[in-house]
Design a protein around this motif. Structure first.
Motif, short mmCIF file in Angstrom:
data_model
loop_
_atom_site.label_atom_id
_atom_site.label_comp_id
_atom_site.label_asym_id
_atom_site.label_seq_id
_atom_site.Cartn_x
_atom_site.Cartn_y
_atom_site.Cartn_z
N MET A 1 0.80 -1.13 -0.09
CA MET A 1 0.11 0.03 0.00
C MET A 1 1.08 1.20 -0.01
N HIS A 2 0.60 2.28 -0.81
CA HIS A 2 1.28 3.32 -0.77
C HIS A 2 0.58 4.37 -0.46
N LEU A 3 1.16 5.03 0.74
CA LEU A 3 0.53 6.40 1.13
C LEU A 3 1.19 7.43 0.90
N LEU A 4 0.72 8.40 0.40
CA LEU A 4 1.24 9.93 0.22
C LEU A 4 1.11 10.41 1.66
N PRO A 5 2.31 11.31 1.85
CA PRO A 5 2.29 12.10 3.29
C PRO A 5 1.14 12.88 3.46
N ARG A 6 0.50 13.07 4.57
CA ARG A 6 -0.67 14.00 4.73
C ARG A 6 0.19 15.17 5.17
N ALA A 7 -0.57 16.29 5.34
CA ALA A 7 -0.14 17.47 5.80
C ALA A 7 0.59 17.41 7.05
N GLY A 8 -0.10 16.88 7.98
CA GLY A 8 0.81 16.75 9.39
C GLY A 8 2.00 15.99 9.26
N ALA A 48 1.81 11.74 15.83
CA ALA A 48 0.67 12.09 16.57
C ALA A 48 -0.24 10.57 16.88
N THR A 49 -0.29 10.18 18.10
CA THR A 49 -1.16 9.16 18.46
C THR A 49 -2.64 9.26 18.11
N GLY A 50 -3.05 10.54 18.36
CA GLY A 50 -4.52 10.72 18.00
C GLY A 50 -5.28 9.96 18.96
N ARG A 56 0.23 0.12 21.98
CA ARG A 56 1.94 -0.41 21.72
C ARG A 56 2.02 0.15 20.20
N PHE A 57 2.98 1.13 19.99
CA PHE A 57 3.30 1.51 18.79
C PHE A 57 4.74 0.85 18.41
N GLU A 58 4.89 0.35 17.17
CA GLU A 58 5.86 -0.09 16.61
C GLU A 58 6.57 0.63 15.23
N GLY A 59 7.80 1.18 15.41
CA GLY A 59 8.21 1.91 14.10
C GLY A 59 9.18 0.81 13.51
N ARG A 110 3.03 0.69 13.28
CA ARG A 110 1.81 -0.08 13.81
C ARG A 110 1.41 0.34 15.11
N ALA A 111 0.16 0.37 15.09
CA ALA A 111 -0.40 0.43 16.51
C ALA A 111 -1.11 -0.63 16.98
N ASP A 112 -0.52 -1.53 17.84
CA ASP A 112 -1.12 -2.85 18.39
C ASP A 112 -1.28 -3.83 17.16
N GLY A 113 -0.12 -3.74 16.50
CA GLY A 113 -0.17 -4.65 15.55
C GLY A 113 -0.52 -4.35 14.20
N ARG A 114 -1.44 -3.35 14.00
CA ARG A 114 -2.02 -2.77 12.81
C ARG A 114 -1.35 -1.79 12.03
N LEU A 115 -0.94 -1.83 10.96
CA LEU A 115 -0.29 -0.78 10.33
C LEU A 115 -1.14 0.50 9.90
N VAL A 116 -0.75 1.56 10.67
CA VAL A 116 -1.47 2.73 10.63
C VAL A 116 -0.76 3.85 9.84
N HIS A 117 0.37 3.88 9.57
CA HIS A 117 1.10 4.92 8.69
C HIS A 117 2.45 4.28 8.19
#
Length: 124
Positions: A1-8, A48-50, A56-59, A110-117
């Motif tokens: 999945m290719h995500l372009l950067p959002r403004a934030g 930002a965790t929102g 649990r966040f993993e980078g 990933r947040a709790d194992g789910r890709l978020v960004h």
């Protein structure tokens, strides 16, 4: 999945160097993400965790298409357990050799194992 950067996210990828060096003078935006010079000393990504604070966040940093490195090679990763109300997490990457090998890199969060960004950046 290719995500372009959002403004934030555009403001969040920062070049950290000794002294007050603004990141905007050394980066440009490309269709793949951001472009930085090979002499970049390290990267710190502010996420930002929102509404996901308390998770649990993993980078995980990848060399997606980088000279002399196997495709999608995992470079490094770190996990952060956030507290309720924690507004952000930081992920940092420094080169194992200088200068960086040129190419396309990626950070997946990933947040709790789910890709978020995910964020891509080019080093040339």
């Amino acid at each position: 999945m290719h995500l372009l950067p959002r403004a934030g996210a555009i403001a969040a990828l920062a070049l950290l160097a000794p002294g007050p060096l603004p990141a905007q003078t050394t980066r440009t935006y490309t269709p793949d993400g951001f472009e930085f010079p090979l002499s970049t000393p390290r990267f710190t990504y502010h996420f930002a965790t929102g509404s996901r604070s308390g998770s649990r966040f993993e980078g995980t940093w990848f060399a997606e298409t980088v000279e002399g490195v196997p495709s999608d090679q995992r470079i490094d990763s770190a996990a952060v357990d956030t507290k309720p109300g924690q507004e952000s997490v930081l992920f940092t990457l420094a080169p194992t050799r200088t200068p960086w090998p040129p190419g396309l890199y990626r950070l997946e969060i990933r947040a709790d194992g789910r890709l978020v960004h995910q964020e891509r950046f080019v080093l040339r």
